[in-house]
Design an enzyme around this catalytic site. Structure first.
Site, PDB file in Angstrom:
ATOM      1  N   HIS A   1     -12.620  11.748 -10.372  1.00  0.00           N
ATOM      2  CA  HIS A   1     -13.492  12.827 -10.869  1.00  0.00           C
ATOM      3  C   HIS A   1     -12.887  14.186 -10.511  1.00  0.00           C
ATOM      4  O   HIS A   1     -13.465  14.922  -9.704  1.00  0.00           O
ATOM      5  CB  HIS A   1     -14.884  12.718 -10.232  1.00  0.00           C
TER       6      HIS A   1
ATOM      7  N   GLU B   1       5.786  21.225 -16.592  1.00  0.00           N
ATOM      8  CA  GLU B   1       5.899  19.863 -16.050  1.00  0.00           C
ATOM      9  C   GLU B   1       4.930  18.877 -16.701  1.00  0.00           C
ATOM     10  O   GLU B   1       5.139  17.673 -16.637  1.00  0.00           O
ATOM     11  CB  GLU B   1       5.623  19.854 -14.538  1.00  0.00           C
TER      12      GLU B   1
ATOM     13  N   HIS C   1      -9.343   5.611 -11.600  1.00  0.00           N
ATOM     14  CA  HIS C   1     -10.373   6.491 -12.158  1.00  0.00           C
ATOM     15  C   HIS C   1     -10.805   7.485 -11.090  1.00  0.00           C
ATOM     16  O   HIS C   1     -11.126   7.100  -9.970  1.00  0.00           O
ATOM     17  CB  HIS C   1     -11.573   5.651 -12.625  1.00  0.00           C
TER      18      HIS C   1
ATOM     19  N   HIS D   1     -17.029  13.681 -17.127  1.00  0.00           N
ATOM     20  CA  HIS D   1     -17.013  12.632 -16.115  1.00  0.00           C
ATOM     21  C   HIS D   1     -15.717  12.595 -15.302  1.00  0.00           C
ATOM     22  O   HIS D   1     -15.755  12.675 -14.074  1.00  0.00           O
ATOM     23  CB  HIS D   1     -17.270  11.283 -16.815  1.00  0.00           C
TER      24      HIS D   1
ATOM     25  N   GLU E   1     -17.096  -0.026 -12.788  1.00  0.00           N
ATOM     26  CA  GLU E   1     -16.233   0.203 -13.955  1.00  0.00           C
ATOM     27  C   GLU E   1     -15.267  -0.962 -14.159  1.00  0.00           C
ATOM     28  O   GLU E   1     -14.278  -0.823 -14.886  1.00  0.00           O
ATOM     29  CB  GLU E   1     -15.443   1.520 -13.803  1.00  0.00           C
TER      30      GLU E   1
HETATM   31  O1  2HA Z   1     -17.402   4.223  -9.098  1.00  0.00           O
HETATM   32  O2  2HA Z   1     -16.975   6.737 -10.680  1.00  0.00           O
HETATM   33  O3  2HA Z   1     -17.689   5.951 -13.059  1.00  0.00           O
HETATM   34  C1  2HA Z   1     -18.284   5.219  -9.483  1.00  0.00           C
HETATM   35  C2  2HA Z   1     -17.809   5.874 -10.712  1.00  0.00           C
HETATM   36  C3  2HA Z   1     -18.362   5.409 -11.987  1.00  0.00           C
HETATM   37 ZN    ZN Z   2     -16.695   7.859 -12.481  1.00  0.00          ZN
END
Ligand code: 2HA
Ligand code: ZN
Length: 301
Positions: A167, A195, A165, A236, A141
């Site tokens: 998940h 909050e 980033h 995602h 990414e």
């Molecule tokens: O790094 O999360 O979006 C792996 C991921 C790709």
């Molecule tokens: Zn990801």
């Protein structure tokens, strides 16, 4: 080969190994790298980083680059074009998790799982100057991170340094049940807990389900980051920014917690979003006002 040659060869090998280990540890002990590794581990402990999921980048300050330069590779890697370009990131240095590396392993060995890359004078290519031992490249990414760094740096007068980033389960689930627009998703989050609006007064941007790691998701995300410090990637995860590791992690955590509470309330309510009690739009305005935050009025009734 005579004795002197083989002794020299042994010495050179030993010297290179010791030098590599010293360079690895010297950079690993820098406060920014300790904070970087801590965030990776914190995200792992939250359950947000299955397999090689998620990634983190940090734009280094000049004094941090100066402190680390003596330990950079004698021969940096080759320049690799990114397919994206940013004028305000010419010559910048980034710490980045490695493509395919696992967030759960970062704290065990930053020098294997994390790299420092230098951006060229044109602002369109990177080369490895430290870390990613055993070979590798920055996160898949990286184009999204790079473009978002450029946008957030401009939007915050240079304060923004971290892009994270992850998940997180409940945000991903939220994108399956709430209409996929920024206003609807933001309102579900804001109204989950008092909050949330404090951490997220501008609300989130939202991108639809897209191919991970591609230039399209990088472009869409960086466009939304002109106005938001967090963007939800449907099906995602979340991409969020901050001036430091605490802020970026705290923002991710706040968004995920709000999504979790929204989901719990839906379940307790038999799946209906028609709750007996909630946070009104005027409550949201009052909370933001009490902290002197300007709230995104476009997302309020
Ligand atoms: O790094 O999360 O979006 C792996 C991921 C790709
Ligand atoms: Zn990801």
């Amino acid at each position: 080969m005579d004795f002197a040659d083989s002794a020299q060869e042994l010495f050179d090998k030993g010297y290179a190994a010791v030098k590599g280990a010293v360079a690895g540890q010297a950079v690993e002990r820098q406060p920014f790298m300790v904070g970087f590794a801590r965030l990776c581990n914190d995200g792992w402990l939250q359950g947000w980083h299955e397999r090689n999921g998620g990634n983190l980048t940090y734009r280094m300050a000049d004094e941090e680059v100066r402190a680390c330069k003596p330990f950079f590779l004698d021969e940096p890697g080759r320049w690799t074009a990114m397919g994206v370009q940013a004028d305000n990131l010419r010559g910048a240095f980034f710490v980045a998790t490695g493509a395919g590396r696992y967030m759960r392993n970062v704290q065990l060995s930053p020098s294997r799982n994390v790299g420092i890359v230098e951006i060229n004078d044109a602002g369109d290519a990177w080369r490895l100057v430290w870390g990613l031992e055993g070979g590798g490249r920055p996160t898949s990414e990286f184009p999204s991170h790079f473009m978002a760094h450029s946008v957030r740096m401009k939007a915050t007068g240079g304060a923004s340094r971290v892009l994270y980033h992850a998940h997180p389960d409940n945000v991903i689930a939220l994108t399956k049940v709430v209409p996929l627009d920024a206003r609807s998703i933001t309102r579900a989050l804001w109204k989950a807990t008092t909050e949330c609006v404090m951490a997220l007064p501008m609300g989130v941007g939202v991108v639809p389900c897209m191919v991970p790691g591609g230039p399209e998701i990088a472009r869409e995300t960086s466009e939304l980051m002109k106005a938001h410090d967090a963007v939800v990637w449907a099906q995602h995860g979340v991409f969020c920014s901050g001036p430091d590791f605490d802020s970026a992690f705290g923002l991710m955590h706040s968004i995920e917690k709000a999504a979790h509470i929204h989901g719990l309330a839906l379940m307790m309510n038999g799946g209906s979003g028609d709750f007996a009690n909630t946070i009104s739009d005027d409550d949201l305005r009052a909370i933001a006002q009490s902290l002197g935050l300007s709230i995104n009025e476009a997302f309020l009734d």
